[in-house]
Enzyme design. Sequence first.
Site, PDB file in Angstrom:
ATOM      1  CB  SER A 166       2.987  -5.413   4.294  1.00 57.66           C
ATOM      2  OG  SER A 166       3.251  -3.918   4.277  1.00 57.66           O
TER       3      SER A 166
ATOM      4  CG  HIS B 190       0.639  -6.065   0.505  1.00 59.72           C
ATOM      5  ND1 HIS B 190      -0.395  -6.314   0.161  1.00 59.72           N
ATOM      6  CD2 HIS B 190       0.468  -5.060   1.311  1.00 59.72           C
ATOM      7  CE1 HIS B 190      -1.465  -5.393   0.456  1.00 59.72           C
ATOM      8  NE2 HIS B 190      -0.691  -4.778   1.219  1.00 59.72           N
TER       9      HIS B 190
ATOM     10  CG  ASP C 136       0.875  -1.534   2.547  1.00 63.85           C
ATOM     11  OD1 ASP C 136      -0.477  -1.601   2.111  1.00 63.85           O
ATOM     12  OD2 ASP C 136       1.419  -2.261   3.054  1.00 63.85           O
TER      13      ASP C 136
ATOM     14  CG  MET D 130      -0.242   4.461   2.878  1.00 59.13           C
ATOM     15  SD  MET D 130      -0.137   4.352   4.718  1.00 59.13           S
ATOM     16  CE  MET D 130      -0.124   2.442   4.856  1.00 59.13           C
TER      17      MET D 130
ATOM     18  CG  HIS E 258      -3.408  -2.134  -0.049  1.00 57.56           C
ATOM     19  ND1 HIS E 258      -3.382  -2.417   1.250  1.00 57.56           N
ATOM     20  CD2 HIS E 258      -4.557  -1.365  -0.345  1.00 57.56           C
ATOM     21  CE1 HIS E 258      -4.440  -1.893   1.618  1.00 57.56           C
ATOM     22  NE2 HIS E 258      -5.047  -1.397   0.817  1.00 57.56           N
TER      23      HIS E 258
ATOM     24  CG  MET F 267      -4.484   2.104   1.488  1.00 56.39           C
ATOM     25  SD  MET F 267      -3.395   1.448   2.741  1.00 56.39           S
ATOM     26  CE  MET F 267      -1.940   0.939   1.958  1.00 56.39           C
TER      27      MET F 267
ATOM     28  CG  MET G  87      -8.202  -2.596   4.492  1.00 58.25           C
ATOM     29  SD  MET G  87      -6.578  -2.920   4.107  1.00 58.25           S
ATOM     30  CE  MET G  87      -5.616  -2.413   5.566  1.00 58.25           C
TER      31      MET G  87
ATOM     32  N   GLY H 234      -3.410   2.883   7.063  1.00 60.43           N
ATOM     33  CA  GLY H 234      -2.636   4.140   7.328  1.00 60.43           C
ATOM     34  C   GLY H 234      -1.422   3.760   8.010  1.00 60.43           C
TER      35      GLY H 234
ATOM     36  N   GLY I 218       1.723  -2.075  12.037  1.00 57.61           N
ATOM     37  CA  GLY I 218       1.838  -2.341  13.552  1.00 57.61           C
ATOM     38  C   GLY I 218       0.753  -2.115  14.395  1.00 57.61           C
TER      39      GLY I 218
ATOM     40  CG  ASP J 238      -3.107  -5.337   4.161  1.00 59.95           C
ATOM     41  OD1 ASP J 238      -2.254  -5.361   5.312  1.00 59.95           O
ATOM     42  OD2 ASP J 238      -3.043  -4.486   3.428  1.00 59.95           O
ATOM     43  N   GLY J 239      -3.489  -6.532   7.800  1.00 59.60           N
ATOM     44  CA  GLY J 239      -3.509  -5.659   8.987  1.00 59.60           C
ATOM     45  C   GLY J 239      -3.504  -6.382  10.384  1.00 59.60           C
ATOM     46  N   GLY J 240      -2.068  -6.434  11.015  1.00 57.55           N
ATOM     47  CA  GLY J 240      -2.049  -7.052  12.263  1.00 57.55           C
ATOM     48  C   GLY J 240      -2.098  -8.207  12.372  1.00 57.55           C
TER      49      GLY J 240
ATOM     50  CB  SER K 127       4.845  -5.088  12.344  1.00 49.80           C
ATOM     51  OG  SER K 127       3.577  -5.093  12.650  1.00 49.80           O
TER      52      SER K 127
HETATM   53  C1  DX5 Z   1      -2.193  -0.806   6.379  1.00 51.05           C
HETATM   54  C2  DX5 Z   1      -1.563  -1.558   5.187  1.00 51.05           C
HETATM   55  C3  DX5 Z   1      -0.799  -2.944   5.716  1.00 51.05           C
HETATM   56  C4  DX5 Z   1      -0.386  -3.060   6.911  1.00 51.05           C
HETATM   57  C5  DX5 Z   1       0.642  -4.198   7.325  1.00 51.05           C
HETATM   58  O1  DX5 Z   1      -2.500   0.328   6.042  1.00 51.05           O
HETATM   59  O2  DX5 Z   1      -2.248  -1.713   4.218  1.00 51.05           O
HETATM   60  O3  DX5 Z   1      -0.523  -3.666   4.407  1.00 51.05           O
HETATM   61  O4  DX5 Z   1       0.763  -1.927   7.223  1.00 51.05           O
HETATM   62  O5  DX5 Z   1       1.236  -4.179   8.212  1.00 51.05           O
HETATM   63  P1  DX5 Z   1       0.998  -4.936   9.641  1.00 51.05           P
HETATM   64  O6  DX5 Z   1       0.971  -6.457   9.420  1.00 51.05           O
HETATM   65  O7  DX5 Z   1       2.226  -4.472  10.610  1.00 51.05           O
HETATM   66  O8  DX5 Z   1      -0.327  -4.447  10.292  1.00 51.05           O
HETATM   67 ZN    ZN Z   2      -1.845  -3.242   2.597  1.00 48.18          ZN
END
Ligand code: DX5
Ligand code: ZN
Length: 222
Positions: free
Chosen positions: A7, A32, A34, A36, A65, A67, A136, A141, A144, A174-176, A197
């Site tokens: 991402s 990827h 993101d 927003m 993606h 959002m 998710m 949002g 990290g 996706d996420g963390g 991250s």
């Molecule tokens: C969250 C995003 C993710 C996210 C990925 O809203 O859709 O793609 O930022 O980043 P990490 O891997 O740092 O959670």
């Molecule tokens: Zn994403």
Amino acid sequence: MILIAPSIISGDFSNLEKQIRSVEEGGIDWLHLDVMDGHFVPNLTFGPLVVKAIRKVTNLPLDTHLMIENADHYIEDFRKAGADGITVHYEACPHLHRTIHRIREFGARAGVAVNPATPAAILKEILPDVNLVLVMTVNPGWGGQQFIASSPRKVKEIAQMLTAIGSSAHLEVDGGIDSSNVAAVVKAGARVIVSGSGIFRTSNIPETVRLLRRNAEKALEL
Ligand code: DX5
Ligand code: ZN
């Protein structure tokens, strides 16, 4: 097969091309992106203009993606900017069936994303129509954030739902996610791994990508 999709929002935006080269060097599969809107999620990132700029510097599939609210209004713009896959949120699309088919009509891979609080079962009607499901593993949002530990259970449930209908849709998380927890989501059935991250905030980006893939593929063998 495991697909690795870094991402870019966790990358250094003052030199996106350099960041893209470093993940390419690690052998990634998709990039990827993101998007927003400050409405569906509190944060704002970028729109089709940046997708178009990224398209110019890489041949990697762009996994976009969204959002955002009112996704229908922007699908054509993102597709024209070079998005290969467009994923929209179940929670942000009141006419999800129409939105998914609009994405397909524009020739993109159509994905549906679900937030942590959205139950897997709610996807039943739309599953036959999608090319990808994004689970998710944080609340969308920001990059990290901490991986939500109960996520593999939901991934597994959706994997079983896809198998039950004979769907070959991609199952993405996706996420963390980083090399320490990737095995849990892969064992649950995830095959597309997004990491922001966990990749970009490390000192050797190509090596981190390779480690993430190794740990994901090891989990496949178990
Ligand atoms: C969250 C995003 C993710 C996210 C990925 O809203 O859709 O793609 O930022 O980043 P990490 O891997 O740092 O959670
Ligand atoms: Zn994403």
